[in-house]
Design a protein around this motif. Sequence first.
Motif, PDB file in Angstrom:
ATOM      1  N   ASP A   5       3.980  20.731  -0.175  1.00  0.00           N
ATOM      2  CA  ASP A   5       3.290  19.461   0.028  1.00  0.00           C
ATOM      3  C   ASP A   5       1.843  19.522  -0.473  1.00  0.00           C
ATOM      4  O   ASP A   5       1.136  18.510  -0.488  1.00  0.00           O
ATOM      5  N   THR A   6       1.408  20.681  -0.885  1.00  0.00           N
ATOM      6  CA  THR A   6       0.048  20.848  -1.391  1.00  0.00           C
ATOM      7  C   THR A   6      -0.190  19.977  -2.619  1.00  0.00           C
ATOM      8  O   THR A   6       0.657  19.891  -3.503  1.00  0.00           O
ATOM      9  N   GLY A   7      -1.351  19.339  -2.648  1.00  0.00           N
ATOM     10  CA  GLY A   7      -1.705  18.526  -3.792  1.00  0.00           C
ATOM     11  C   GLY A   7      -2.816  17.553  -3.464  1.00  0.00           C
ATOM     12  O   GLY A   7      -3.340  17.538  -2.343  1.00  0.00           O
ATOM     13  N   VAL A   8      -3.169  16.760  -4.442  1.00  0.00           N
ATOM     14  CA  VAL A   8      -4.126  15.677  -4.232  1.00  0.00           C
ATOM     15  C   VAL A   8      -3.333  14.417  -3.906  1.00  0.00           C
ATOM     16  O   VAL A   8      -2.436  14.031  -4.657  1.00  0.00           O
ATOM     17  N   TYR A   9      -3.663  13.827  -2.791  1.00  0.00           N
ATOM     18  CA  TYR A   9      -2.980  12.620  -2.320  1.00  0.00           C
ATOM     19  C   TYR A   9      -3.834  11.399  -2.648  1.00  0.00           C
ATOM     20  O   TYR A   9      -5.011  11.346  -2.310  1.00  0.00           O
ATOM     21  N   TYR A  10      -3.206  10.448  -3.318  1.00  0.00           N
ATOM     22  CA  TYR A  10      -3.895   9.250  -3.771  1.00  0.00           C
ATOM     23  C   TYR A  10      -3.358   8.029  -3.044  1.00  0.00           C
ATOM     24  O   TYR A  10      -2.141   7.842  -2.944  1.00  0.00           O
ATOM     25  N   MET A  29       0.843  -1.184   0.000  1.00  0.00           N
ATOM     26  CA  MET A  29       0.000   0.000   0.000  1.00  0.00           C
ATOM     27  C   MET A  29       0.883   1.239   0.000  1.00  0.00           C
ATOM     28  O   MET A  29       2.010   1.211   0.536  1.00  0.00           O
ATOM     29  N   GLY A  30       0.383   2.313  -0.562  1.00  0.00           N
ATOM     30  CA  GLY A  30       1.208   3.504  -0.580  1.00  0.00           C
ATOM     31  C   GLY A  30       0.426   4.759  -0.889  1.00  0.00           C
ATOM     32  O   GLY A  30      -0.801   4.716  -1.057  1.00  0.00           O
ATOM     33  N   TRP A  31       1.182   5.827  -0.942  1.00  0.00           N
ATOM     34  CA  TRP A  31       0.610   7.136  -1.235  1.00  0.00           C
ATOM     35  C   TRP A  31       1.418   7.816  -2.339  1.00  0.00           C
ATOM     36  O   TRP A  31       2.652   7.801  -2.319  1.00  0.00           O
ATOM     37  N   ASN A  32       0.688   8.393  -3.270  1.00  0.00           N
ATOM     38  CA  ASN A  32       1.257   9.261  -4.284  1.00  0.00           C
ATOM     39  C   ASN A  32       0.560  10.610  -4.174  1.00  0.00           C
ATOM     40  O   ASN A  32      -0.501  10.713  -3.555  1.00  0.00           O
TER      41      ASN A  32
END
Length: 122
Positions: free
Chosen positions: A89-94, A34-37
Amino acid sequence: QVQLVESGGGLVQAGGSLTLSCAASESIFSSNAMGWNRAGPGKQREFVAGITTGAVIKYADSAKGRFTISRDNAKNTVYLQMNSLKPEDTGVYYCAAGRSYNVFSTFRIPYWGQGTQVTVSS
């Protein structure tokens, strides 16, 4: 059928903290890393952090020392604790799931969540 559901995004001041959660279906969570992009404004999606079923962890250089990824096998949930947040760090995290070589990059990840917005103000 939605299989990865993120939550926990929001607006925070620089230096603040947020914790993202990703709830997965049991069939996906139990057999996948599992992870985050994330995808910043006008930027391509980039790897942030990943964790295998055996708890091997990898971080992007930008996340080291500030972010912590963990997984709760009882809840089929992966977390991303983010401290000392910066405007970049701003953004959409998936949330992502797949083999480790997928999740530890952005390469051909088979399972994605819908994303959660993180905005860090300066």
